[in-house]
Scaffold this motif. Sequence first.
Motif, short mmCIF file in Angstrom:
data_model
loop_
_atom_site.label_atom_id
_atom_site.label_comp_id
_atom_site.label_asym_id
_atom_site.label_seq_id
_atom_site.Cartn_x
_atom_site.Cartn_y
_atom_site.Cartn_z
N ARG A 153 0.86 -1.14 -0.13
CA ARG A 153 -0.06 0.13 0.04
C ARG A 153 0.85 1.20 -0.11
NH1 ARG A 153 -3.25 -3.02 3.65
NH2 ARG A 153 -2.18 -1.99 5.56
N VAL A 156 2.13 1.54 -3.53
CA VAL A 156 0.99 2.20 -4.48
C VAL A 156 0.77 3.49 -4.27
CG1 VAL A 156 -1.12 1.89 -5.02
CG2 VAL A 156 0.07 -0.15 -4.55
N VAL A 162 -4.24 2.48 -7.57
CA VAL A 162 -3.92 1.26 -8.00
C VAL A 162 -3.94 1.15 -9.29
CG1 VAL A 162 -4.82 -1.23 -8.15
CG2 VAL A 162 -5.11 0.11 -5.99
#
Length: 248
Positions: A153, A156, A162
């Motif tokens: 996470r 990203v 995403v």
Amino acid sequence: MIVINLGPEQRIDPADDDLGRDRIGYSSTMSPLALYDASHGAWHLGERAHKERFALMVFEGGGVLAVKIARIEPVSTATGAKASRSVIHGEILAAGHPVYDAHVGKPSPIPPQRNPIGYYDAAAEQSSCLCGCGETIPAGKDFAQGHDQTAVRDRVSQVGTVRDFIAWFDRARGAWPDINVIYEPVTLDGAPTGAPARMRHRLGCDHFWSDQSGRILNTPRAATPREMDALRPCKDCMYTSAKIARGR
């Protein structure tokens, strides 16, 4: 680390021993190899043992032999059946190795107990969580519980959404240039169907068809530049390519 408490040297009948030994236990006259032969099996080992990297043999409260575990396997009985005990195979460690220096000739890292098998979280068996948090974890693991998702996470979010991350990854990874083989669609008897190819593959991908002799029915060929751009890569081949790139 598996910690094994040994008794004094004891002579036994090889016919009665799962490993065919003539002695077990510890004696100060034993060489490291003789001690390894006498002490590396056969033991009742739990599931945790198979996750450990080292074994320490202890006699009267002190470490006498350290082993880097290569594998642990059940002992075969005289009838060929698998026994409930296991044998440790590995490399005998010597001075200069951190596990040897920390524990051989030193007090046992765990207190005396009734069970001859114990466990200890040795410093040499620990590493840092790869997410960067600094938490210490057992060797053989990459992340503390749940921290792999945190690491993903975080990365990203540095790219964006995403969707942004997937687009970036695909650009960075390129068009998977090593996935560049086309297997022409054929029927089960090997006759070309005339249908266009739907995916690109690595040479040797399991998606090709072969007859009973192993002859490939849909002959592979190199993908054209247009096919490299237009056809998606096989997911199995992507996994293989990524695994090779990681050196695993």
